[in-house]
Scaffold this motif. Structure first.
Motif, mmCIF file in Angstrom:
data_model
loop_
_atom_site.group_PDB
_atom_site.id
_atom_site.type_symbol
_atom_site.label_atom_id
_atom_site.label_comp_id
_atom_site.label_asym_id
_atom_site.label_seq_id
_atom_site.Cartn_x
_atom_site.Cartn_y
_atom_site.Cartn_z
ATOM 1 N N ALA A 198 11.920 4.834 -12.360
ATOM 2 C CA ALA A 198 12.991 6.040 -12.309
ATOM 3 C C ALA A 198 12.609 6.897 -11.114
ATOM 4 N N HIS A 199 11.315 7.165 -10.779
ATOM 5 C CA HIS A 199 10.773 8.046 -9.981
ATOM 6 C C HIS A 199 10.560 7.434 -8.684
ATOM 7 N N VAL A 200 10.253 6.173 -8.575
ATOM 8 C CA VAL A 200 9.657 5.680 -7.115
ATOM 9 C C VAL A 200 10.977 4.899 -6.682
ATOM 10 N N TYR A 201 11.472 3.957 -7.328
ATOM 11 C CA TYR A 201 12.527 2.706 -6.909
ATOM 12 C C TYR A 201 13.899 3.268 -7.041
ATOM 13 N N THR A 202 14.265 4.753 -6.416
ATOM 14 C CA THR A 202 15.388 4.986 -6.287
ATOM 15 C C THR A 202 16.190 4.416 -5.286
ATOM 16 N N ASP A 203 15.495 3.588 -4.277
ATOM 17 C CA ASP A 203 16.413 3.172 -3.286
ATOM 18 C C ASP A 203 16.746 1.564 -3.770
ATOM 19 N N VAL A 204 16.346 1.294 -5.015
ATOM 20 C CA VAL A 204 16.504 -0.341 -5.210
ATOM 21 C C VAL A 204 17.615 -0.485 -5.952
ATOM 22 N N ASP A 205 18.458 -1.476 -5.739
ATOM 23 C CA ASP A 205 19.670 -2.124 -6.238
ATOM 24 C C ASP A 205 19.563 -2.182 -7.993
ATOM 25 N N PRO A 206 20.169 -1.556 -8.978
ATOM 26 C CA PRO A 206 19.989 -1.599 -10.290
ATOM 27 C C PRO A 206 19.883 -3.325 -10.713
ATOM 28 N N LEU A 228 0.909 -1.216 -0.082
ATOM 29 C CA LEU A 228 -0.115 0.135 0.127
ATOM 30 C C LEU A 228 0.901 1.365 0.012
ATOM 31 N N GLU A 229 2.147 1.299 0.843
ATOM 32 C CA GLU A 229 2.820 2.380 0.537
ATOM 33 C C GLU A 229 3.463 2.601 -0.851
ATOM 34 N N ARG A 230 3.873 1.512 -1.437
ATOM 35 C CA ARG A 230 4.383 1.470 -3.145
ATOM 36 C C ARG A 230 3.143 2.165 -3.947
ATOM 37 N N LEU A 231 1.945 1.762 -3.555
ATOM 38 C CA LEU A 231 0.822 2.244 -4.301
ATOM 39 C C LEU A 231 0.715 3.545 -4.159
ATOM 40 N N ASP A 232 0.878 4.170 -2.955
ATOM 41 C CA ASP A 232 0.769 5.695 -2.634
ATOM 42 C C ASP A 232 2.064 6.487 -3.509
ATOM 43 N N GLN A 233 3.184 5.675 -3.407
ATOM 44 C CA GLN A 233 4.248 6.372 -4.203
ATOM 45 C C GLN A 233 4.051 6.404 -5.797
ATOM 46 N N VAL A 234 3.606 5.466 -6.163
ATOM 47 C CA VAL A 234 3.124 5.526 -7.604
ATOM 48 C C VAL A 234 2.064 6.294 -7.983
ATOM 49 N N ARG A 235 1.001 6.443 -6.804
ATOM 50 C CA ARG A 235 0.101 7.636 -7.104
ATOM 51 C C ARG A 235 0.645 9.078 -7.093
ATOM 52 N N SER A 236 1.697 9.215 -6.356
ATOM 53 C CA SER A 236 2.297 10.299 -6.408
ATOM 54 C C SER A 236 3.198 10.699 -7.591
ATOM 55 N N ALA A 237 3.756 9.585 -8.024
ATOM 56 C CA ALA A 237 4.437 9.675 -9.217
ATOM 57 C C ALA A 237 3.829 10.097 -10.631
ATOM 58 N N LEU A 238 2.571 9.404 -10.741
ATOM 59 C CA LEU A 238 1.643 9.808 -11.888
ATOM 60 C C LEU A 238 1.177 11.128 -11.655
ATOM 61 N N ALA A 239 0.852 11.721 -10.441
ATOM 62 C CA ALA A 239 0.491 13.099 -10.065
ATOM 63 C C ALA A 239 1.757 14.233 -10.566
ATOM 64 N N ALA A 240 2.955 13.566 -10.450
ATOM 65 C CA ALA A 240 4.206 14.243 -10.642
ATOM 66 C C ALA A 240 4.544 14.345 -12.444
ATOM 67 N N LEU A 241 4.252 13.036 -12.977
ATOM 68 C CA LEU A 241 4.898 12.738 -14.280
ATOM 69 C C LEU A 241 3.797 12.929 -15.269
ATOM 70 N N GLY A 242 2.325 12.644 -14.957
ATOM 71 C CA GLY A 242 1.272 12.665 -15.654
ATOM 72 C C GLY A 242 0.571 11.340 -15.694
ATOM 73 N N PRO A 243 -0.796 11.181 -15.819
ATOM 74 C CA PRO A 243 -1.360 9.861 -15.846
ATOM 75 C C PRO A 243 -1.155 8.922 -16.724
ATOM 76 N N THR A 244 -0.428 9.511 -17.658
ATOM 77 C CA THR A 244 0.104 8.478 -19.101
ATOM 78 C C THR A 244 1.428 7.984 -19.011
ATOM 79 N N ALA A 245 2.200 8.301 -17.740
ATOM 80 C CA ALA A 245 3.446 7.983 -17.649
ATOM 81 C C ALA A 245 3.671 6.377 -17.550
ATOM 82 N N ASP A 246 4.791 5.948 -18.405
ATOM 83 C CA ASP A 246 4.860 4.494 -18.589
ATOM 84 C C ASP A 246 5.524 3.977 -17.261
ATOM 85 N N ALA A 247 5.619 2.702 -17.361
ATOM 86 C CA ALA A 247 6.263 1.795 -16.203
ATOM 87 C C ALA A 247 7.898 2.362 -15.817
ATOM 88 N N ASP A 248 8.544 2.653 -16.920
ATOM 89 C CA ASP A 248 10.079 3.018 -16.976
ATOM 90 C C ASP A 248 10.102 4.266 -16.131
#
Length: 242
Positions: A212-220, A188-208
């Protein structure tokens, strides 16, 4: 992706000579020979279709003659597909089959008890990749579903509260209910982060872009897995009522 490897489980009641093997794992001869020697193997069960759980199934059947059963008929060898809600009695234990889709559409979990209370008497729950011993689970393409996954967490919380969980990867879980609640909170926390990303990037933003916006803490090295989960999160959010 498999943490320290795939867990294969050997199930039997105390004093019972035969056994049930859950998730043969990869097609690795020494490992499969060890499983065969634990027998006689009466039955082989599979939690879901991914090769790190199923690739050794046909060889284990050849070594033992035991039928292999899975929810996906493609991964059955000499056995019928598993049915949600069925109870299997083998090797002195009862194994209740739970449909727990989400990681994949064919994912199942097993609630294992010893009839009559032999041994500890308490059930253990084999969760496959639906709940791991550490980290979080990928909602895998092409048929993973976050909506199904959240429903499956509800199922596992009901049967696993206060009981040991045995995952497909990672260490045993002392209290599956506690782990499930932590998983749900994370999702649910990740979902909130994705909602915030869509608000910042636009509702049609793609997965990539969302990754890049949400998973900055994830190892490549696990970005591909993160992308699969984002695809599922976007599908979930875009299916929500306006």
């Amino acid at each position: 992706m498999t943490l320290d490897g795939t867990r294969s489980y050997v199930l039997r009641a105390p004093g019972t000579p035969s056994c049930v093997v859950v998730d043969p794992g990869p097609d690795e001869e020494r490992h499969l020979a060890t499983l065969a020697e634990a027998g006689p193997v009466e039955l082989v069960l599979v939690t879901h279709r991914h090769a790190d759980h199923t690739a050794g199934s046909a060889r284990l059947r050849a070594l033992t003659g035991a039928p292999v059963r899975a929810a996906d008929p493609e991964h059955c060898h000499g056995g019928d597909p598993l049915r949600a809600g069925e109870a299997i009695e083998a090797a002195g234990v009862r194994i209740d089959v739970l449909a727990t889709p989400g990681h994949t559409a064919d994912s199942v979990s097993f609630v294992v008890t010893v009839p009559g209370g032999a041994g500890t008497g308490a059930p253990v729950v084999l969760t496959g990749d639906t709940v791991l011993g550490q980290g979080t689970t990928v909602i895998a393409e092409p048929d993973g579903s976050l909506r199904d996954y959240l429903a499956s967490l509800d199922v596992l919380e009901r049967v696993g509260d206060g009981h040991v969980g045995l995952p497909g990867h990672g260490p045993a879980i002392d209290d599956l209910g506690v782990a499930v609640r932590a998983y749900r909170a994370h999702r649910l926390e990740r979902l909130d982060q994705v909602r915030s990303a869509l608000a910042a990037l636009g509702p049609t933003a793609d997965a990539d872009a969302v990754v890049a916006h949400v998973y900055t803490d994830v190892d490549p090295s696990v970005r591909r897995a993160a992308r699969q989960s984002v695809v599922a999160q976007l599908a979930f959010l875009r299916d929500e009522p306006a």
